[in-house]
Motif scaffolding. Structure first.
Motif, short mmCIF file in Angstrom:
data_model
loop_
_atom_site.label_atom_id
_atom_site.label_comp_id
_atom_site.label_asym_id
_atom_site.label_seq_id
_atom_site.Cartn_x
_atom_site.Cartn_y
_atom_site.Cartn_z
N ASN A 6 -9.19 -1.58 -10.86
CA ASN A 6 -10.25 -0.67 -10.43
C ASN A 6 -10.89 0.05 -11.63
O ASN A 6 -12.11 0.15 -11.74
N GLU A 49 -1.25 -2.30 -10.59
CA GLU A 49 -2.17 -3.37 -10.96
C GLU A 49 -3.55 -3.14 -10.35
O GLU A 49 -4.57 -3.26 -11.02
N ASN A 50 -3.55 -2.75 -9.09
CA ASN A 50 -4.82 -2.45 -8.41
C ASN A 50 -5.56 -1.32 -9.11
O ASN A 50 -6.78 -1.36 -9.29
N ASN A 91 0.84 -1.20 0.00
CA ASN A 91 0.00 0.00 0.00
C ASN A 91 0.87 1.24 0.00
O ASN A 91 2.09 1.16 0.13
N LYS A 133 2.30 -3.60 -7.79
CA LYS A 133 1.06 -4.07 -7.18
C LYS A 133 0.03 -2.93 -7.15
O LYS A 133 -1.14 -3.13 -7.47
#
Lengths: 108, 207
Positions: free
Chosen positions: B192, B187-188, B8, B184
């Motif tokens: 989305n 990719e998120n 995150n 990551k």
């Protein structure tokens, strides 16, 4: 203020005694190892050891190698040196740099 | 090798900060290493010369002493030298070479050589002792230098290990992890966006 110790056979160290250094004359290596312990206990800051005696107490000398004092130097005995003292420093250098090729080049 | 973290933004920021600090530390240590090496090499070449000189001159004075022993006999020699009038002492202070404390040894020399009967002792003994006493300051200097070499060598080894640990372990693993987290997150983001587009088209179809 501290005194200077010399460990070696009688013939080698007698001259240093004449200069006012504390000479520990020892007949053999066992006696030299005992003398070393005494010397450390008495807090000498500079210790000279003859090559032949150093050969039998390398392990003891190594123990203090990373302390600031005593400063130990290997000197040739009366019978003539074989370069053990220089070898000792060369080993230290090799340990630090990984080679002493660099130094030989620099000297050439 | 990656470090296991939650992918995150918070972690990403933290990782980037750590990477930055690691790089700065690496640079500092590397500079320290180079500087140590410079001081070390200087000491070594000087010491090699010094030792060669001393060993040669030491043989000379040993020679004179041997002659004195031969002339006067060991008993006379031992007796003459057993109670020296001269006291040689050293004063030890420390100085700092690249924050390594190395001893600085000064010889405090007192008195003349002698104090023995001149009648019984061979004259060549004086010569031998004189040679040896001239050599003494340099012997002390050699001891001081060799100690400095030993101490610096240990410090160099330690510093090199730290530099290598940073360069080959910590920095690569941190930057790998930063890359992993960035990917990551990207990719998120894409997932989305696709989801939104899908929903939008579903909503349009139903109208």
């Amino acid at each position: 203020m501290s005194r200077i110790a010399v460990i070696g056979d009688r013939t080698s160290v007698i001259g240093y005694r004449g200069l006012g250094l504390d000479a520990f004359d020892v007949p053999d290596i066992d006696a030299a190892r005992k003398a070393w312990v005494d010397v450390l206990e008495q807090g000498y800051d500079v210790i000279f050891v003859t090559e032949d005696m150093y050969g039998g107490m390398i392990d003891l000398v190594e123990e203090v190698s990373e302390q600031a004092t005593p400063a130990v130097a290997v000197i040739p005995p009366a019978g003539g040196g074989t370069g053990v003292g220089g070898e000792r420093i060369k080993r230290v250098i090799e340990k630090a740099i990984g080679t002493d090729v660099l130094i030989r080049e620099e000297e050439a | 090798m990656e470090i296991r973290v939650n992918p995150n933004r918070m972690e990403l920021l933290k990782l980037r900060r750590r990477l930055e600090i690691a790089r700065r530390g690496h640079k500092l240590l590397k500079d320290k290493f180079d500087e140590l090496m410079k001081a070390f090499l200087r000491l070594i070449s000087e010491n090699r010369r010094l030792r060669a000189e001393i060993e040669a001159e030491l043989q000379l004075s040993y020679g004179s002493l041997a002659i004195a022993r031969a002339e006067g006999g060991s008993l006379v020699l031992d007796e003459a030298l057993s109670v020296p009038v001269r006291k040689a002492k050293v004063e030890v202070s420390t100085r700092s070479v690249m924050s390594v404390d190395v001893p600085k040894i000064d010889l405090v020399d007192a008195g003349e050589v002698g104090g023995y009967g001149l009648a019984t002792v061979p004259a060549v003994l004086d010569e031998g002792l004189l040679q040896l006493s001239k050599l003494l300051p340099r012997l002390i200097e050699m001891a001081e230098r060799e100690k400095a070499i030993e101490l610096l060598a240990a410090e160099i080894e330690r510093t090199r290990r730290r530099v290598n640990a940073l360069e080959y372990v910590l920095i690569p693993s941190l930057s790998d992890t930063v890359r992993f987290v960035t990917m990551k997150l990207d990719e998120n983001e894409r997932a989305n966006r696709v989801r939104l587009m899908k929903i939008k088209s579903m909503v349009e179809e139903s109208m």
